[in-house]
Write an enzyme that holds these catalytic residues in place. Structure first.
Site, PDB file in Angstrom:
ATOM      1  N   TRP B 337       0.546  -1.219  -0.005  1.00  0.00           N
ATOM      2  CA  TRP B 337      -0.307   0.087  -0.058  1.00  0.00           C
ATOM      3  C   TRP B 337       0.787   1.406   0.210  1.00  0.00           C
ATOM      4  O   TRP B 337       1.061   2.331  -0.803  1.00  0.00           O
ATOM      5  CB  TRP B 337      -1.204  -0.096   1.319  1.00  0.00           C
ATOM      6  CG  TRP B 337      -1.778   1.027   1.250  1.00  0.00           C
ATOM      7  CD1 TRP B 337      -2.888   1.216   0.658  1.00  0.00           C
ATOM      8  CD2 TRP B 337      -1.695   2.063   2.131  1.00  0.00           C
ATOM      9  NE1 TRP B 337      -3.790   2.451   0.391  1.00  0.00           N
ATOM     10  CE2 TRP B 337      -2.835   3.250   1.624  1.00  0.00           C
ATOM     11  CE3 TRP B 337      -0.386   2.527   2.932  1.00  0.00           C
ATOM     12  CZ2 TRP B 337      -3.017   4.241   2.410  1.00  0.00           C
ATOM     13  CZ3 TRP B 337      -0.483   4.281   3.099  1.00  0.00           C
ATOM     14  CH2 TRP B 337      -1.973   5.198   2.541  1.00  0.00           C
ATOM     15  N   HIS B 338       2.033   1.072   0.559  1.00  0.00           N
ATOM     16  CA  HIS B 338       3.044   2.064   1.023  1.00  0.00           C
ATOM     17  C   HIS B 338       3.419   2.813  -0.450  1.00  0.00           C
ATOM     18  O   HIS B 338       3.862   3.970  -0.803  1.00  0.00           O
ATOM     19  CB  HIS B 338       3.630   1.764   1.683  1.00  0.00           C
ATOM     20  CG  HIS B 338       3.760   2.887   3.252  1.00  0.00           C
ATOM     21  ND1 HIS B 338       2.540   1.360   4.081  1.00  0.00           N
ATOM     22  CD2 HIS B 338       3.619   3.605   3.582  1.00  0.00           C
ATOM     23  CE1 HIS B 338       2.052   1.672   5.202  1.00  0.00           C
ATOM     24  NE2 HIS B 338       2.498   3.135   4.841  1.00  0.00           N
ATOM     25  N   GLY B 339       3.612   2.163  -1.361  1.00  0.00           N
ATOM     26  CA  GLY B 339       4.334   2.427  -2.346  1.00  0.00           C
ATOM     27  C   GLY B 339       4.839   1.218  -3.485  1.00  0.00           C
ATOM     28  O   GLY B 339       4.743   0.302  -3.687  1.00  0.00           O
TER      29      GLY B 339
END
Lengths: 81, 487
Positions: B337-339
């Site tokens: 989700w963070h990248g």
């Protein structure tokens, strides 16, 4: 099943899940009151309750449970169905 | 437009407040908020605002169908599936298509053209919000919203659209129609906003400049001390920037009668990784807990695994094995989700590993250690985590880790000078990582009532002072990074 019996059985489940025979739960007992009752153990507890009372709890019950009183109410509701 | 920008603070926000407070009734107020939110979003992304409205419309319709056919055995589940597929699909296409294709190429040796689609701002936040809405309706936790524009208000609210917190519809459903506004709330909101602004503009940006110097330097030029210093300032930059943004979002909400839940609770004072993740980006952790971890654990598949494990290996294995599997999936997803880059997945699994180890035995071990060591353990683990987070190109990570632990690198005589010339700033920054203000306040209130009155009175001059300082910084500053373009 009356309230006393319900809480006795719930208490048994708690003692078993958290490996602690000194646990005594009441309607107002919350997760912070019991050592080890975090989100990881929450599901283990729920499933143990399901097994004990031969019921199936809905996700709504799992997520919105705030105290043992809520749990007891849910168990009553599901067992009387 | 960013919250920590002069246009927002001195133009957009005052206009917003004036129009809102001049509005005669709730409907007008909601209209003002929707229009300004869509305008705010369109300012940065004129066409993607349509994607936002479409995503909202889809879940609006899905939920009405679920509500109508609640007793049907199949339709509700189908609509949830549709919501999941479309929301994650949108996210997949806009955010991950580049990664998917380039990874596919790397594995197969083929050379498909790698798509480079611009990421619509806030897409990771609003797809998660609309998805959580549909699932909450399916779970019968909250009545479906019959008015599309009210749902759009929830999704597009500019306070939390761009950088969180991930607000649940069920938390603010009532506030859409019933909001209390008065001077106390407005004042409290402004206070919170200014604190967040100060965290971002004064502390985070300054740490960021130091972080860029050290983390961005060629690894060969770094000494062990400067590598650790780089991680230290980078960690602080991220905390103050992100928690500052959350403060601003919460403050903005307050100004208009919305009460969002806290997103940060002094994570750096934690004594275990598990505790850290109950204090850092709380809205994301709880989203993954409620919508991924719990459903996985309650699923038929993992229940069967649990029963089999219990039969073969005993009661504890019966609990632990499904939990380990579920946690691995959750932390893979959290990282992802963070990248759109594999280092983030490594980062997620890194923290997942510590959480699993703590659950299995590490917690018991840590409890026996003196408190200082427990804090040191957490800080070191978290800082190394930030290192993994920083190196999007993971090939840069290993040499950096090497220097951290004494291999490679170069003597850096200037590091002491840098620390020395920034020492007051660094001490203040570290101080504000701790709940020093709440402690002071509690101590003060315990002393006498006059103290409490004094604190209340000091809010306004303090806010004005911080605002003036921040404005000075913003006028003079060219370095004002916006770190949420990746979300």
């Amino acid at each position: 099943m009356n309230t006393n019996e319900l809480y006795e059985r719930l208490n048994m489940v708690f003692c078993d899940v958290f490996d602690d025979d000194s646990i005594k739960v009441g309607a107002a007992t919350v997760a912070a009151d019991i050592d080890g009752w975090d989100s990881l153990m929450h599901i283990t507890l729920i499933q143990a309750v399901e097994d004990e009372f031969s019921i199936r709890l809905a996700m709504k019950d799992v997520v919105s449970l705030k105290c043992v009183g809520d749990l007891a109410e849910t168990v009553l509701a599901r067992t009387s169905k | 437009m960013v919250f920590s920008g002069l246009t927002f603070i001195y133009l957009f926000l005052p206009v917003n407040l004036i129009l809102y407070y001049l509005s005669k009734n709730q409907t007008w107020r909601n209209t003002v908020l929707i229009c300004l939110s869509l305008f705010f979003y369109a300012w940065g992304e004129p066409f993607c605002v349509l994607l936002l409205m479409f995503s909202t419309f889809l879940d609006y319709v899905n939920s009405l169908i679920i509500d109508r056919y609640r007793s049907h055995p199949l339709i509700p589940k189908l609509m949830v599936a549709v919501s999941v597929i479309v929301n994650l699909g949108i996210l997949g296409i806009f955010k991950y298509s580049g990664l998917i294709v380039s990874s596919f190429n790397a594995v197969t040796g083929l050379a498909f053209p790698v798509p480079e689609i611009a990421l619509p701002i806030g897409i990771s936040f609003y797809t998660f919000q609309t998805l959580s809405y549909t699932i909450d309706i399916y779970r019968d936790e909250v009545p479906a919203q019959r008015n599309y524009f009210k749902l759009l208000l929830y999704v597009s609210m500019f306070h939390q659209l761009v950088a969180g917190p991930i607000v649940r519809y069920s938390h603010i459903a009532n506030e859409i129609d019933h909001r209390q506004t008065n001077m106390a709330e407005l004042s409290s909101g402004i206070n919170r906003f200014v604190i967040g602004l100060a965290k971002k503009v004064i502390i985070a940006n300054t740490c960021g400049q130091l972080a860029t110097t050290y983390m961005g330097a060629p690894v060969g030029n770094l000494s062990t001390a400067s590598a650790w210093f780089g991680l230290f300032v980078y960690s602080m930059q991220y905390y103050f920037d992100f928690s500052g943004y959350s403060d601003m979002a919460i403050g903005l909400g307050r100004m208009f009668g919305f009460h969002y839940f806290e997103n940060f609770n002094y994570p750096f004072i934690s004594r275990s990784v598990s505790e850290y993740w109950r204090r850092w980006h709380i809205s994301l952790g709880s989203w993954f807990k409620d919508y991924l971890f719990y459903p996985l654990m309650m699923s038929q598949g993992l229940r069967k695994v649990g029963k089999a494990a219990k039969t073969r290996f005993g009661k504890r294995a019966g609990t632990m094995i499904p939990t380990v599997i579920a946690l691995s999936v959750v932390w893979f997803a959290t990282g992802m989700w963070h990248g759109a880059s594999w280092n983030y997945v490594v980062w997620g699994l890194y923290f997942g590993l510590f959480i699993i180890l703590e659950m299995l035995f590490l917690d018991k071990l840590l409890e026996r250690l003196p408190r200082l060591l427990r804090h040191a353990y957490l800080i070191v683990v978290v800082m190394i985590g930030f290192g993994i987070f920083y190196f999007e190109d993971i090939s840069g990570l290993l040499p950096f880790l090497g220097v951290l632990f004494g291999m490679g690198g170069h003597a850096d005589p200037t590091i002491m000078l840098t620390i020395g010339s920034n020492i007051f700033f660094l001490i203040i920054a570290v101080l504000f990582c701790t709940p020093v203000m709440p402690w002071l306040r509690k101590w003060c209130i315990g002393k006498d009532a006059g103290c409490e009155a004094f604190i209340e009175m000091m809010h306004i001059p303090l806010n004005i002072l911080l605002l003036v300082i921040c404005t000075a910084y913003l006028v003079g500053q060219t370095y004002n990074p916006f770190m949420y373009f990746r979300f």
